[in-house]
Structures are given as C-alpha cells and as structure tokens.
Design a protein around this motif. Structure first.
Motif, PDB file in Angstrom:
ATOM      1  N   GLU B  32       0.832  -1.212   0.000  1.00  0.00           N
ATOM      2  CA  GLU B  32       0.000   0.000   0.000  1.00  0.00           C
ATOM      3  C   GLU B  32       0.863   1.257   0.000  1.00  0.00           C
ATOM      4  O   GLU B  32       2.009   1.247   0.450  1.00  0.00           O
ATOM      5  N   PHE B  33       0.308   2.341  -0.557  1.00  0.00           N
ATOM      6  CA  PHE B  33       0.961   3.654  -0.487  1.00  0.00           C
ATOM      7  C   PHE B  33       0.090   4.538   0.392  1.00  0.00           C
ATOM      8  O   PHE B  33      -1.045   4.826   0.038  1.00  0.00           O
ATOM      9  N   VAL B 163       8.618  -2.231   3.626  1.00  0.00           N
ATOM     10  CA  VAL B 163       7.979  -0.921   3.691  1.00  0.00           C
ATOM     11  C   VAL B 163       9.040   0.184   3.769  1.00  0.00           C
ATOM     12  O   VAL B 163      10.068   0.027   4.417  1.00  0.00           O
ATOM     13  N   LEU B 164       8.753   1.293   3.067  1.00  0.00           N
ATOM     14  CA  LEU B 164       9.652   2.450   3.071  1.00  0.00           C
ATOM     15  C   LEU B 164       8.922   3.633   3.692  1.00  0.00           C
ATOM     16  O   LEU B 164       7.814   3.970   3.276  1.00  0.00           O
ATOM     17  N   LEU B 185       8.990   7.082  -6.187  1.00  0.00           N
ATOM     18  CA  LEU B 185       8.327   6.344  -5.101  1.00  0.00           C
ATOM     19  C   LEU B 185       7.122   5.572  -5.630  1.00  0.00           C
ATOM     20  O   LEU B 185       6.871   4.434  -5.237  1.00  0.00           O
ATOM     21  N   ARG B 186       6.403   6.222  -6.520  1.00  0.00           N
ATOM     22  CA  ARG B 186       5.248   5.567  -7.151  1.00  0.00           C
ATOM     23  C   ARG B 186       5.675   4.296  -7.877  1.00  0.00           C
ATOM     24  O   ARG B 186       5.036   3.251  -7.766  1.00  0.00           O
ATOM     25  N   GLU B 187       6.731   4.468  -8.641  1.00  0.00           N
ATOM     26  CA  GLU B 187       7.271   3.346  -9.418  1.00  0.00           C
ATOM     27  C   GLU B 187       7.625   2.177  -8.495  1.00  0.00           C
ATOM     28  O   GLU B 187       7.294   1.027  -8.755  1.00  0.00           O
ATOM     29  N   LEU B 188       8.353   2.507  -7.411  1.00  0.00           N
ATOM     30  CA  LEU B 188       8.771   1.470  -6.466  1.00  0.00           C
ATOM     31  C   LEU B 188       7.560   0.804  -5.843  1.00  0.00           C
ATOM     32  O   LEU B 188       7.521  -0.411  -5.648  1.00  0.00           O
ATOM     33  N   ALA B 191       6.008  -1.621  -7.961  1.00  0.00           N
ATOM     34  CA  ALA B 191       6.739  -2.883  -8.005  1.00  0.00           C
ATOM     35  C   ALA B 191       6.545  -3.705  -6.727  1.00  0.00           C
ATOM     36  O   ALA B 191       7.197  -4.727  -6.539  1.00  0.00           O
ATOM     37  N   GLY B 192       5.682  -3.194  -5.803  1.00  0.00           N
ATOM     38  CA  GLY B 192       5.337  -4.027  -4.651  1.00  0.00           C
ATOM     39  C   GLY B 192       5.767  -3.509  -3.303  1.00  0.00           C
ATOM     40  O   GLY B 192       5.431  -4.082  -2.268  1.00  0.00           O
ATOM     41  N   LEU B 193       6.521  -2.409  -3.276  1.00  0.00           N
ATOM     42  CA  LEU B 193       6.997  -1.881  -2.000  1.00  0.00           C
ATOM     43  C   LEU B 193       5.915  -1.017  -1.344  1.00  0.00           C
ATOM     44  O   LEU B 193       5.362  -0.135  -1.990  1.00  0.00           O
ATOM     45  N   ALA B 194       5.624  -1.302  -0.080  1.00  0.00           N
ATOM     46  CA  ALA B 194       4.702  -0.428   0.651  1.00  0.00           C
ATOM     47  C   ALA B 194       5.429   0.868   0.980  1.00  0.00           C
ATOM     48  O   ALA B 194       6.604   0.856   1.315  1.00  0.00           O
TER      49      ALA B 194
END
Ligand SMILES: Nc1ncnc2c1ncn2[C@@H]1O[C@H](COP(=O)(O)OP(=O)(O)O)[C@@H](O)[C@H]1O
Ligand SMILES: [Mg+2]
Lengths: 387, 227
Positions: B32-33, B163-164, B185-188, B191-194
């Motif tokens: 999730e973002f 998660v970042l 950040l959107r791109e990452l 690719a699956g990174l919260a």
C-alpha cells in the motif's frame, strides 16, 4: 568494506585531529620508553660505579662452626679446619645462573699465611683485574704487578715488614717481587700482601683452590634474593652471604630515579588520555546524525560502541608503535649525547613493542569508553526528531 | 502488515509536557501507499518515527507482520530495521565522506566480514534503478539535492524492505525535482513496496492509495484514493 571502514575513514578525514592525538600519545609513550631506557642505563652505570666500592655477595664453603671474629679482631676458630672451594667450578657456576646478566664481577680469593723476616703475614691470592673492579679505592704507589710473580703490599704490611718495590719475597717454592705498595685504605687490605691467584696456587701447591669469592651483582630489575637463590642452587655446598644493607641502599637510589621518571611519563599519558576523551566526546556530538542513521539501519548499540572504540584503538596502536620505536631510537641518541653509550643495555625487543602497543591500545579504548558508551546509548530520534 | 492502535506520545521539554499524539491508529497493508498530511506540528513526524520503530510510544500497540513490536527486544527491533523497514528523511542524511555507492552499502557495513563483490554490484544496480548510473563513485557534495535523495532511496532499497517510510522527502527540493522523486516512489510502490510518506503538499499526497489527515495529534480523516 566492513564495520572498520567507518572508523578508518573518519581517522583519515580528520587527519589533523588524528595527527594531534597520535602526536600527543606518541609523545607520552616516547617519553616513558625514552626516560625508562635512559634511567635504566644510567641506573646500570650508576650501579656499576657503585659496585666499584665493594662486593655485595660473598660465597664461601659451608662450615659447621661460627666465625669468632668481630670488628676485625680475630678470636680464633673453635673447630679450626680450613675448607676450600674449587675455583673454576665455582666461578663457572656463578656465571651460569639464569640472572647471569646481573653478575658484574666475580673475585675469587685464596688466603695463605706466610712468615717473612720471621713475622707472620697474610698473602691473598687474587685475580687483579677482577679485584680492581670491586676496589676502585685502591691506589698503588709504584706499579701494578705486570708479571705473574708481582705482588702488591698493603700499607701497614709494607711498613711493618719494611718492604720496598723490587724486594723479593719467597712464598712456598716460588719467588715473588714487590711491584707496588697500596696507599692506606682503612680496610683489612692494609695488613695483607696481594699476589696473583694462580701463581699463589702453584707456589703453595693448592691448584684450583680458593677460600671464598666476592661477587658484585647488579640488582636493578631483580631482587638480590633471586640471585642468591639461583647461585645456591648451582652451588649447594656453599654458604652465600648477601650484604643486604649495601644492596638495599643501592636499589633505593636507582628506584627513586625510575619512579620519578615513570611518574612524569604517566602524567603525559594521562594528559593524552584526557585529550582523546575530549576529542571523542566532541566527535560523538558532531556525528549524532551519523549515529542516528546507523541505528535506523539496524546497527546495534554495541556496533556503535565498536566503531568509536576502534577509532581510539587505532590511535593508541599507532602511537604505541611510533612511541616505542621513537623511544628506542631516541634513547640511543640521548645516551650517545650523554656519552653513556658504551654502557647501553638498550635492545629492540619485539615483545616489549607488542606489550607497549597492547597496553596503549587498551588505555586509549578505556579513555574513550565514556564517549563511545554515550554514542552507543543514543537513540535514532535524538539525531533528527528536532530538525 | 503494519497496524498501529491507539498510539499516545507525550514530550516533556524544559519541564513542560505536551501530548503530541492523543490516540492515533493507522493501518498499512502490504504494497500500500499511504500519505500522511497535516499542518506543521500536528504530530506527523512523531507518528512516522513510531511506525518505523525509531521512537517508542508511551502507550498503544504496534503489530508488524503479526509481531507486537512494543514488546520486542532491542535485538528484534534491530533485526526489523536491518531487514524489513527503511526510512528516508527531508535531510538526506548521507555520510559526506562516503561515495554514493558506499552510502548505499552502509546497511551491510555492520559486520566484520568484508562486503563481497555481489553486494557491490547490487549497489550499482540499485543506483541505476534510481537513475544514478555513472555517479556511483561521487561524494555527496558532487551531487544535487535530488540526486542525494535518490542515493538515500537507493540505500533504503538495497536491503529489499517490505515498507519504506519517507518523511517529507521532497521538502528540500524544487517542484520539478520533487515531482521526479514522487514518481520514483510511485514506481517502487507499483513494483510491490509499501510506502508511507509524510508530505505538506496535497498534490503529492495524491500519490497514495490512502491519505491520512492529522490534526493536533489526532487522525482527522482517512480518504481512499481510487486512482
Ligand atoms: N523530541 C521532541 N521533544 C519535544 N517536543 C517535540 C520533539 N519532537 C517534536 N516535538 C514537538 O511535537 C510536536 C509535533 O512535532 P512533529 O511530530 O515533528 O510534527 P510535524 O512533523 O507534523 O510537524 C511539535 O510541537 C514539536 O515541537
Ligand atoms: Mg515533521
């Protein structure tokens, strides 16, 4: 790259700070090593000079009886039976002890009673070269015995017997020649005649025999008890008498000098530790951000402690090497300037270097323990919550 | 994946206590973002630090992948920081005396064993992913603000976290560079990174699937963003 990369980089980055710390630490260690070496050498040569005023260990055959004499007055010996020691074996044994570096002089003696001009007089067989070393107060009028048959007469003996240089004295089946007369010494030497030990042994047919041996031992760095113990192990059938008061007095002088010197070096090192501690504390405060980031990256408190301690450790180890090497080279130069070089006992010792480096490393890590601990206890938000 | 419930936090400074978080709950699902918005001083950074284990709450619970972090030992917390979560800040917090690639390798410099070739290649790869090919051996002073933030992101990415956390990552950048960072950040995230991001900008906040508004130590609104 590993955990030690950061401390190394910081040392390199703060080259001036690193340089100052290493310089001060090196100075401290250098002065300790230098002063210690020099004072030891001076101590040695001082002691060597003091040795010239008499032996401090006497070795003679074991006897069951008490010596009945006091203050130079002999009252005879109850069960009079003279015992001898074998000269070569005794001397070799003394030089073969573990602490043989501390044996400065061995002066074996054979005593012989003769009658000359119908008067009794004691002839002492000595090895002149050795005897002179422990009796620097000897002063000979005429000449020292140049040949094996030369003798020196004590001042009172010469007066009593009317001896003159060149006079021939028969001893046993040999003839000896008076080569000189001693100035009064105030000791028993005044009453005796001194002949070459080996000539006397042959003349009176007592080959390789001695009555006793005077030993001058250097006691810097080891107690006289150890020397006595080691000699007695090698020579079980002897009586060994250490003149404690002479030894103690000599040692006290030398130790006072050494304590003073080590105290001074200690003060310099203490100052270095204090500086390291202050610099490290400043460094920890300055690098709060870095510590915060490292904590956020999962570095444990102990890792942070290692990073800061390692920085001090390197400073300590580097100073230890430089300080020891500098002290070693410096003492050689200094002794040359003080013209004590010929007595120098300074040797480059890898073990000492290792011990020095280890000790200084531990010292520097201890000195920076407080700042390093402070760093280790810092939380990540201490660094950036208030920006 | 990350669930914070009823978080309270009071700061005491110069003898004055102020309750900065008054019972905040936030959930972050896998991939999730989440954007957190709110006025300055509303408690966003404090909440962010608690979510990323950098700060302990006074009360409340934090579940991360089923584990209760408020009860965890410091060794466990360190392990979570090493393996699972990453943080970036408005100030990039790069080590000025390490090159870009070395900064990226910092997470792996905690051991006694030297860093191997594979990891060093990985660092270059991550740097190229954030658009810094050819600048791997530059010191931070030789990089622009946007590039420095990219290095910080690469440092956050190399351990492959789940998660970042980003606290105002564009705060020190001009809008063009800021846009590019948000895009990254959107791109990452795609690719699956919260990603959990604090921002002032309502525009940037729209990058999130969920927008949490904070006001005076409380959550004042949660908005789901379809696009
Ligand atoms: N370490 C701290 N000690 C005391 N007060 C703090 C600390 N950190 C933040 N604060 C205060 O807490 C409040 C919330 O701060 P913060 O969480 O940084 O808000 P935001 O990120 O939304 O601007 C502010 O009033 C701030 O001054
Ligand atoms: Mg903030």
């Amino acid at each position: 790259m590993n955990i030690f990369t950061l401390p190394f980089r910081n040392l390199r980055r703060k080259l001036l700070r690193t340089g100052i710390l290493v310089a001060v630490f090196t100075l401290g260690i250098l002065s300790v090593v230098l002063l210690y070496n020099v004072s030891r050498t001076i101590g040695h040569s001082l002691e060597e000079k003091m040795t010239a005023f008499g032996a401090n260990v006497v070795i003679y055959p074991k006897t069951e009886s008490l010596k009945i004499s006091y203050g130079g007055f002999s009252m005879g010996n109850l069960a009079y039976q003279v015992k001898y020691l074998p000269e070569k074996e005794t001397v070799n044994a003394i030089y073969s002890i573990e602490l043989n570096k501390n044996i400065s002089t061995v002066a074996p003696k054979l005593l012989e009673l003769i009658h000359y001009k119908d008067k009794p007089v004691a002839v002492i067989g000595v090895i002149f070269a050795q005897e002179m070393r422990i009796k620097s107060y000897w002063s000979v009028i005429g000449g020292k015995p140049g040949k094996a048959d030369g003798v020196i007469a004590g001042s009172r003996a010469a007066e009593h017997l009317g001896l003159k240089t060149g006079e021939i004295i028969p001893i046993g089946d040999k003839k000896f020649v008076v080569s000189g007369v001693l100035k009064p010494t105030g000791t028993e030497d005044d009453n005796s005649i001194f002949a070459d030990l080996h000539s006397l042994q042959t003349a009176v047919n007592k080959p390789n025999l001695i009555n006793y041996a005077d030993v001058a031992a250097l006691c810097a760095g080891c107690p006289i008890e150890d020397i006595v113990h080691q000699i007695s192990k090698k020579l079980p059938d002897t009586e060994i008498n250490a003149m404690q008061n002479i030894v103690k007095q000599r040692m006290a002088t030398i130790q006072t000098v050494q304590h003073l010197v080590l105290g001074l070096g200690g003060v310099i090192l203490l100052t270095a530790c204090f500086m390291l501690s202050m610099f490290m504390l400043a460094s920890v405060n300055e690098r709060k951000n870095e510590i915060g980031i490292l904590r956020a990256l999962g570095y444990s408190g102990s890792k942070i402690f290692i990073i800061f301690s390692f920085e001090s450790l390197i400073i300590g180890a580097l100073s230890g090497i430089l300080g020891y090497a500098g002290g070693y080279l410096g003492s050689g130069e200094l002794l040359k300037i003080l013209s004590l070089g010929e007595n120098a006992h300074i040797t480059f010792n890898w073990l000492h270097l290792l011990i020095t480096v280890a000790a200084v490393s531990v010292l520097s890590v201890c000195a920076s323990a407080f700042p390093a601990l402070k760093a280790a206890q810092m939380r990540p938000t201490d660094a950036f919550s208030r920006i | 994946m990350l669930n914070l419930k009823d978080i309270h936090k009071t700061y005491t400074a110069d003898g004055v206590s102020s309750e900065v978080l008054k019972g905040v709950s936030i959930d972050v699902s896998e991939g999730e973002f989440v954007s957190i918005v709110g006025k300055s001083g509303s408690g966003k950074s404090t909440m962010m630090n608690i979510m990323s284990t950098l700060l302990e709450p006074d009360s409340g619970s934090i579940f991360f992948k089923g584990r209760e972090l408020t009860q965890a030992s410091s060794a466990e917390i360190n392990s979570v920081r090493r393996n699972d979560i990453s943080v970036i800040f408005q100030a990039y917090h790069l080590f000025p005396y390490l090159t870009a690639a070395e900064n990226v390798l910092l997470p792996f410099m905690q051991g006694f064993a030297p860093i191997g070739k594979a990891l060093r290649e990985e660092a270059f790869e991550v740097l190229s992913r954030v658009g810094l090919s050819g600048k791997e051996n530059r010191l931070p002073v030789k990089l622009s603000g946007g590039e420095q933030q990219r290095v910080a992101i690469a440092r956050a990415l190399i351990k492959k976290p789940s998660v970042l956390f980003a606290d105002e990552p564009t705060g020190s950048l001009d809008s063009k560079t800021g846009n590019a960072i948000i895009d990254l950040l959107r791109e990452l995230n795609a690719a699956g990174l919260a990603v959990v991001m604090v921002t002032h900008s309502p525009e940037y906040a729209k990058a999130g699937h969920t927008i949490v508004s904070m006001e005076d130590g409380l959550v004042s609104g949660i908005e789901k963003n379809a696009g």
